[in-house]
Design an enzyme around this catalytic site. Sequence first.
Site, PDB file in Angstrom:
ATOM      1  N   GLU A   7       0.841  -1.199   0.000  1.00  0.00           N
ATOM      2  CA  GLU A   7       0.000   0.000   0.000  1.00  0.00           C
ATOM      3  C   GLU A   7       0.884   1.259   0.000  1.00  0.00           C
ATOM      4  O   GLU A   7       0.501   2.296  -0.524  1.00  0.00           O
ATOM      5  CB  GLU A   7      -0.922   0.002   1.225  1.00  0.00           C
ATOM      6  CG  GLU A   7      -2.176   0.828   1.016  1.00  0.00           C
ATOM      7  CD  GLU A   7      -3.248   0.567   2.061  1.00  0.00           C
ATOM      8  OE1 GLU A   7      -4.283  -0.038   1.735  1.00  0.00           O
ATOM      9  OE2 GLU A   7      -3.049   0.977   3.215  1.00  0.00           O
ATOM     10  N   HIS A  47       7.298 -27.039   1.725  1.00  0.00           N
ATOM     11  CA  HIS A  47       6.534 -28.176   1.216  1.00  0.00           C
ATOM     12  C   HIS A  47       5.365 -27.699   0.371  1.00  0.00           C
ATOM     13  O   HIS A  47       4.450 -28.464   0.084  1.00  0.00           O
ATOM     14  CB  HIS A  47       6.059 -29.025   2.390  1.00  0.00           C
ATOM     15  CG  HIS A  47       7.205 -29.548   3.190  1.00  0.00           C
ATOM     16  ND1 HIS A  47       7.829 -30.749   2.904  1.00  0.00           N
ATOM     17  CD2 HIS A  47       7.903 -28.995   4.202  1.00  0.00           C
ATOM     18  CE1 HIS A  47       8.832 -30.929   3.754  1.00  0.00           C
ATOM     19  NE2 HIS A  47       8.908 -29.875   4.543  1.00  0.00           N
ATOM     20  N   LYS A  57     -13.643   1.262  -3.519  1.00  0.00           N
ATOM     21  CA  LYS A  57     -14.702   1.655  -2.573  1.00  0.00           C
ATOM     22  C   LYS A  57     -15.829   2.373  -3.311  1.00  0.00           C
ATOM     23  O   LYS A  57     -17.002   2.130  -3.079  1.00  0.00           O
ATOM     24  CB  LYS A  57     -14.132   2.599  -1.500  1.00  0.00           C
ATOM     25  CG  LYS A  57     -13.256   1.911  -0.484  1.00  0.00           C
ATOM     26  CD  LYS A  57     -12.907   2.912   0.604  1.00  0.00           C
ATOM     27  CE  LYS A  57     -11.823   2.385   1.500  1.00  0.00           C
ATOM     28  NZ  LYS A  57     -11.281   3.400   2.397  1.00  0.00           N
TER      29      LYS A  57
END
Length: 528
Positions: A322, A351, A455
Site C-alpha cells: 500500500e 513443502h 470503494k
Amino acid sequence: MTASALWQRYQDWLYYHEGLDFYLDISRMRFDDRFVETMLPKFEHAFAQMKDLEAGAIANPDENRMVGHYWLRNSDLAPNADLKKDIVETIQQIESFTHDVHSGAIHPPSATKFTDVLSIGIGGSALGPQFVAEALSADAPAMAIHFIDNTDPAGIDRVLAKLGDRLSTTLVVVISKSGGTPEPRNGMLEVQNAFQEKGLDFSKQAIAITGTGSNLDQLAKSEGWITTFPMHDWVGGRTSELSAVGLVPAALQGINIHEMLEGAKEMDIATRIPDLKSNPAALLALCWYFSGDGKGKKDMVVLPYKDSLLLFSRYLQQLVMESLGKEKDLDGNVVHQGIAVYGNKGTTDQHAYVQQLREGVPNFFLTFIEVLKDRSSASIEVEPGVTSGDYLSGLLQGTRKALYENERDSITLTIPEVTPRMVGALIALYDRAVGLYGFLVNINSYHQPGVEAGKKAAAVVLDVQSKVMEALKKENTPIPLATLALNAGVPDDVESVYKIVRHLAANNRGITLHGDPAKPGSLTVSAT
Ligand SMILES: O=P(O)(O)OC[C@H]1O[C@H](O)[C@H](O)[C@@H](O)[C@@H]1O
C-alpha cells in the site's frame, strides 16, 4: 563464488545491532561495489528527506499531512509540545484503562471482569493487532482476543459463535482511523445486534479507537461507550501498530507495550543513522532496489522460521504494497511502482512452493527470518544429538544455500527470540525501510489513492441494487434482465444487474431467477 569468498562477503556485509542482538545478512544478494557506489547519492537524498519527515515536514503532500509514527516511540521527537503531550497522555490513558479492566474496576454489567476482547477493524486497523497477538499473546493470556476484520456474514457468525455466552463478558474494541470504513461499521452493527438479541447493553462493553470527531467517535460519545482513544491524522493506518490501535489490544492481552515501544525506539535510533552500512533499514532498501532494479521487478518472499511470526508477511503485505504500489511519482510521472510481498512461514512453505522458487521463474528474492532460541524449555532429541529446532535451523540454512546455488538471492534477519522488544524492533525496521525505499524511487509512501476506486465502485453497485429492487417491485410478472437494467436506469450494465439479482436470489431476499443458469442472458427475474 567459492565458499570462503562467500564467508568473507558474509563478514564484510554483516550488520549487527548490539543492544537488540539483531543480525542482518545481505551477503546472498549479488550486488557489487559499483552498484553500491551508484546508490550512495540516492541514499544521501533519502536520508535528508527522512530527517525532514521526522522533523514534521508535510511528507504526505497529497493529503497535506505530517508523517509522525516515529514520534510515538519517542515523544521528544514530536515537532511541538501539544503533540508530545498527546502522545504521552494517550499511553498513560492506555495503561490506566488496561489496569482498570484487568482489576475489574471497569467491568461488564453482568460480571466482575471482562474475559475476552473482540477487535473490529480492517487493514491497518487489524493487521498489526493480529500480527502482534499471534506473535506475543501468552498461551493463557490476560484476555483472549478475537477479530472481525471483514464484512463476511459467515465469518462474523463464526466469531460470535465461538464467543457464545462469553459475549456478556467481552470488551468490544472498534478500530477505524477514519471512522467511516464500511466493513468495520458493518461488523459493529452486527455485533450490536448480537448484543441486543442477548439482552446485553453494547455501550457498556464497547470502546472506540478513532480519529477525533469522526463518525465513529461521535457515535461512541453519543451512545455513552466506556471510552475512546484517539488516532491522529499524522499516523497512517499501516504504521499505526505502535499507536493506540495496536497498543490497546496488546496491553489488554497482557503484552508488555513498553518493551514493544522500547524495541521500536532502539531500532529507530539505528535506522536514523545516515550511513548505508551502519543502517539496517537502508541495507534492506538497498537490497530491494538492487533486486527489482528500483522498479519492483522482483517479489519479496518473506519466510519466518517461527510459527509465531506467521502473520508478519501479511502485515508487511499492506505496509509495503500500500505504501510503494503507486501509479505516479512525486513529480507526477507515471511510474507504476511497487513490490509484491507474500509468504507464510518456514519450513511449512518449503513443502508448498519452494519447488518453484528453486527451479521456476526467478522473479523474487527471499527474506528469511531466523529466531535463535528454539523454545523456553529443553528439547528432546528426535535423532541422536538432533532436536526439532536443529531441523528448523538446518532446513533454513539448507534452503538458503540451495536457492543461492541456483542464483536466487536472499536476505536473512536473525533475532534472538520473539519478544515484545523484538517485535517492536521489526515493525520499526520495516517502517523505515519502506520510507527510505519510497524516497529512493521518489514516490509518496504515505497515501493510498488507489484504494478509493474500489470503494467508490462498490458504492455504485449498492446504489444500483436499491434501484433494481425498486424497479422489480413494480412488476407482476418475470422480466428479462435487460429490461430490468433499463428500468433501473443502467441499460448498459446488465452484467452488474445480473450479479446483484443472483446474489439476492441466493439469500432469499425476495427475488427469483427463472431460466437456464448456464445462459445468463436468457434469464428473467421476478420479485417473490
Ligand atoms: O482505519 P480505517 O480508517 O477504518 O481504515 C482501514 C483501512 O482502510 C483503507 O481501505 C486503507 O486503504 C487502509 O490503509 C486502512 O488501513
